[in-house]
Design a protein around this motif. Structure first.
Motif, short mmCIF file in Angstrom:
data_model
loop_
_atom_site.label_atom_id
_atom_site.label_comp_id
_atom_site.label_asym_id
_atom_site.label_seq_id
_atom_site.Cartn_x
_atom_site.Cartn_y
_atom_site.Cartn_z
N LEU A 55 0.83 -1.21 0.00
CA LEU A 55 0.00 0.00 0.00
C LEU A 55 0.87 1.26 0.00
O LEU A 55 0.59 2.22 -0.75
N LEU A 56 1.93 1.26 0.83
CA LEU A 56 2.82 2.42 0.86
C LEU A 56 3.52 2.61 -0.48
O LEU A 56 3.69 3.75 -0.95
N PHE A 57 3.92 1.50 -1.11
CA PHE A 57 4.56 1.61 -2.42
C PHE A 57 3.60 2.18 -3.45
O PHE A 57 3.98 3.04 -4.27
N GLU A 58 2.34 1.71 -3.41
CA GLU A 58 1.35 2.21 -4.37
C GLU A 58 1.12 3.71 -4.16
O GLU A 58 1.03 4.47 -5.14
N ARG A 59 1.03 4.13 -2.92
CA ARG A 59 0.84 5.56 -2.66
C ARG A 59 2.06 6.37 -3.09
O ARG A 59 1.94 7.48 -3.62
N HIS A 60 3.25 5.80 -2.92
CA HIS A 60 4.46 6.50 -3.34
C HIS A 60 4.50 6.67 -4.85
O HIS A 60 4.82 7.75 -5.36
N VAL A 61 4.16 5.60 -5.58
CA VAL A 61 4.14 5.69 -7.05
C VAL A 61 3.08 6.69 -7.50
O VAL A 61 3.30 7.48 -8.44
N THR A 62 1.93 6.68 -6.82
CA THR A 62 0.88 7.64 -7.18
C THR A 62 1.36 9.07 -6.96
O THR A 62 1.09 9.96 -7.79
N ARG A 63 2.03 9.30 -5.84
CA ARG A 63 2.56 10.66 -5.60
C ARG A 63 3.60 11.04 -6.65
O ARG A 63 3.67 12.19 -7.09
N THR A 64 4.42 10.07 -7.05
CA THR A 64 5.43 10.36 -8.08
C THR A 64 4.75 10.74 -9.40
O THR A 64 5.16 11.71 -10.07
N ILE A 65 3.72 10.00 -9.77
CA ILE A 65 2.99 10.34 -11.00
C ILE A 65 2.33 11.71 -10.85
O ILE A 65 2.30 12.51 -11.80
N GLY A 66 1.79 11.98 -9.66
CA GLY A 66 1.21 13.30 -9.45
C GLY A 66 2.21 14.42 -9.60
O GLY A 66 1.90 15.48 -10.17
N ASP A 67 3.43 14.19 -9.11
CA ASP A 67 4.48 15.21 -9.27
C ASP A 67 4.81 15.41 -10.75
O ASP A 67 5.02 16.55 -11.21
N ASP A 68 4.86 14.30 -11.52
CA ASP A 68 5.11 14.43 -12.95
C ASP A 68 3.98 15.21 -13.64
O ASP A 68 4.23 16.04 -14.54
N LEU A 69 2.74 14.94 -13.23
CA LEU A 69 1.62 15.67 -13.82
C LEU A 69 1.71 17.17 -13.52
O LEU A 69 1.35 18.01 -14.37
#
Length: 459
Positions: free
Chosen positions: A31-45
Motif C-alpha cells: 500500500l505504501l509503495f502504491e501511494r508512493h508511485v501515485t505521488r510520483t505520478i502526481g508530481d510528474d503531472l
C-alpha cells in the motif's frame, strides 16, 4: 512431537505470529509503495501542467491556442494513458491527440488561480485517471477569461507496478519468514534448555546420583527448583521416620518371636508335636514378615543414596554358596557358577545378598542335584539363578510372584521370599523375571527394568 509438547506449542505460536506479522507487513508495504508511485505520478503531472500553462495563449479572434504543448510523445499517441485538456467558460475545449475523440469528464470544481487540485476520474476505455488541474486567468481581447487546464495519467501503471512489487516482496518476506522461523526454533530451544536441565536433575535425583536439583538455574525456574528440593527433603525425612518406625516395630517383635520359639521347643519336649508345629508355622510367618519389612526399609534408604554403590558379584556369590552348602538340604546338591569376567551389580551388598540368598534358597529347596548362578560382564549385569527341579508351569509364574503365594504347600516358609526379592529390586529400579531353565527347572533372572533385550537373551 505431539500437541502436548511445550516446544511444539511455542514454535507453532511463533510461526503463526510471524505469518500474521509478515502478511500485515506485506500488505502495508504494498500500500505504501502504491501511494508512493501515485505521488510520483502526481508530481510528474504537476510538471506537465506547468509546461502546458506556459504554452497557452489566445489568437486575434480570441480563440485558445496551445503554442508549446508538453514534450512527452505519449500525448500524441492515441489512448496512451497520458492526456491533457484546456477549456474556458465560453465552451472552447482543446485536448491532446492521445484523447482521440473523447474528453476528460472533470468534476465540478473551481480552484483558485494558484491552487492545484488532484482528482481520480474515469477515462477512456474505462481507465482510472489521476488528474492534476489548475485554473488560470487569460486575457482574451478586452476581458480576462478563466481557463481550466488539466493533465491526466492512467493509474494502470500504478497497479502494474504495485503487483510487481508485491510479487518480489512476497519472495523476500518468504525468505525472511524462514529465517525468523529458524530463529524462533532456536530461541525456543534455548529458552527450554533450563527445563531440560531440570528434567536431567530429576532423573539424577531419582537414580540416586544427587540428592537435590541444581540451584544454578534462571530466575524464572528457581522457585520451582526450590520447591522441589524442599519436597525432596520432606520426603527424605518422612522415609527416615518410616524406616525408624518399621525397624522399631520389627525389633520389637524379635524378642516375642524368640520367646515363642523357646515355647515351641518346650512343647516338642513335652510331646505336643501338633501344637508345636502350628505355633512354629505362625512364628515363622511372623518372622518372614518382619524380615520383609526390615529389608524394605533398608532398601528404601540405600536406594535413595545409591549413586556410586556397586557390589562385586563373584565374591558375594562365593560367600552365599559356602553358607548355603552347610545346610542339610543343600549338602546333596552341586552348586555351579557361570559368571563372565568380574561383574559388579549397582545394589548395596546387604540388599543384593538378601535377593540372591532368597533365590538360591528357593532353588536349593526344589533342585534335584544342580543349582547354577550366572551373570555377564556388562555394566548392569543380568544375574540368573536356575535349578534342575520340577520348575513352574508358565501359567503359574505370574501368580507365584504375588505376595504370600506358594505352589508347594508342603514346604516350609510363608511364601514371602520372592516378595522380599521384588521389594528390594523395585527400590533400585530392577525386576525379577521367571522363565524355564536349560537344566529342566526354574530360572529366576534379576535385571534392570529397561533391559528387555538382555532379559530375553538370558531367558
Amino acid at each position: 512431537m505431539s500437541w502436548g509438547s511445550l516446544r511444539l506449542r511455542l514454535v507453532a505460536g511463533g510461526l503463526v505470529a510471524i505469518l500474521i506479522a509478515l502478511t500485515i507487513a506485506g500488505a502495508g508495504l504494498t500500500l505504501l509503495f502504491e501511494r508512493h508511485v501515485t505521488r510520483t505520478i502526481g508530481d510528474d503531472l504537476d510538471v506537465y501542467l506547468k509546461q502546458l500553462v506556459a504554452g497557452i495563449d489566445a489568437d486575434a479572434q480570441g480563440k485558445l491556442v496551445v503554442g508549446r504543448p508538453p514534450a512527452d510523445p505519449r500525448f500524441a499517441d492515441p489512448l496512451s494513458g497520458l492526456y491533457w485538456q484546456v477549456s474556458d467558460d465560453g465552451g472552447q475545449v482543446l485536448r491532446s491527440r492521445s484523447l482521440w475523440d473523447t474528453a476528460l469528464d472533470l468534476p465540478q470544481d473551481e480552484p483558485s488561480s494558484r491552487e492545484l487540485h488532484h482528482h481520480v476520474i474515469p477515462g477512456p476505455a474505462n481507465a482510472r485517471l489521476l488528474v492534476s488541474e489548475r485554473r488560470v486567468l487569460l486575457t482574451v481581447g478586452d476581458r480576462r477569461a478563466p481557463v481550466r487546464v488539466a493533465v491526466a495519467a492512467d493509474l494502470a501503471r500504478v497497479s502494474a507496478a504495485a503487483s510487481q512489487f508485491a510479487r518480489e516482496l512476497a519472495l523476500a518476506l518468504g525468505v525472511l519468514g524462514l529465517v525468523l522461523a529458524a530463529a524462533t526454533s532456536i530461541q525456543v530451544g534455548l529458552g527450554l534448555r533450563p527445563l531440560d536441565a531440570l528434567r536431567r536433575g530429576v532423573a539424577d535425583v531419582r537414580s540416586g546420583q544427587r540428592k537435590h536439583l541444581p540451584v544454578d538455574v534462571p530466575a524464572e525456574v528457581k522457585p520451582l527448583v526450590e520447591e522441589v528440593n524442599s519436597l525432596i527433603d520432606a520426603q527424605e525425612r518422612e522415609i527416615e521416620r518410616s524406616r525408624s518406625r518399621a525397624a522399631d516395630l520389627a525389633h520389637g517383635l524379635k524378642t516375642p518371636l524368640a520367646a515363642l520359639s523357646a515355647d515351641v521347643a518346650l512343647l516338642r519336649r513335652r510331646g505336643e508335636q501338633d501344637v508345636a508345629q502350628a505355633i512354629e508355622a505362625v512364628g515363622e510367618t511372623m518372622s518372614r514378615h518382619v524380615d520383609r519389612e526390615l529389608a524394605r526399609a533398608r532398601a528404601r534408604g540405600t536406594a535413595r543414596q545409591r549413586g556410586g554403590i556397586s557390589t562385586p558379584l563373584r565374591p558375594l556369590v562365593r560367600s552365599l554358596m559356602l553358607t548355603l552348602a552347610r545346610t542339610p538340604a543343600a549338602q546333596r546338591l552341586k552348586f555351579e557358577t557361570c559368571i563372565t569376567g568380574e561383574p559388579s551389580v549397582p545394589l548395596d551388598r546387604t540388599d543384593l545378598a538378601e535377593v540372591l540368598g532368597n533365590l538360591l534358597e528357593n532353588a536349593a529347596r526344589h533342585a534335584k542335584s544342580r543349582v547354577r548362578i550366572g551373570a555377564d560382564a556388562t555394566a548392569n549385569p543380568a544375574v540368573s539363578v536356575e535349578d534342575d527341579g520340577a520348575g513352574i508351569a508358565p501359567a503359574e509364574r505370574v501368580r507365584v510372584l504375588e505376595r504370600g503365594v506358594r505352589l508347594d504347600e508342603r514346604g516350609e516358609g510363608a511364601g514371602l521370599g520372592l516378595a522380599i526379592v521384588q521389594d528390594v529390586l523395585s527400590a533400585y529400579g530392577w525386576q525379577l523375571v521367571l522363565t524355564g531353565s536349560e537344566l529342566g527347572g526354574l530360572k529366576a533372572i534379576v535385571a534392570p527394568k529397561d533391559s528387555r533385550d538382555r532379559i530375553a537373551a538370558a531367558g
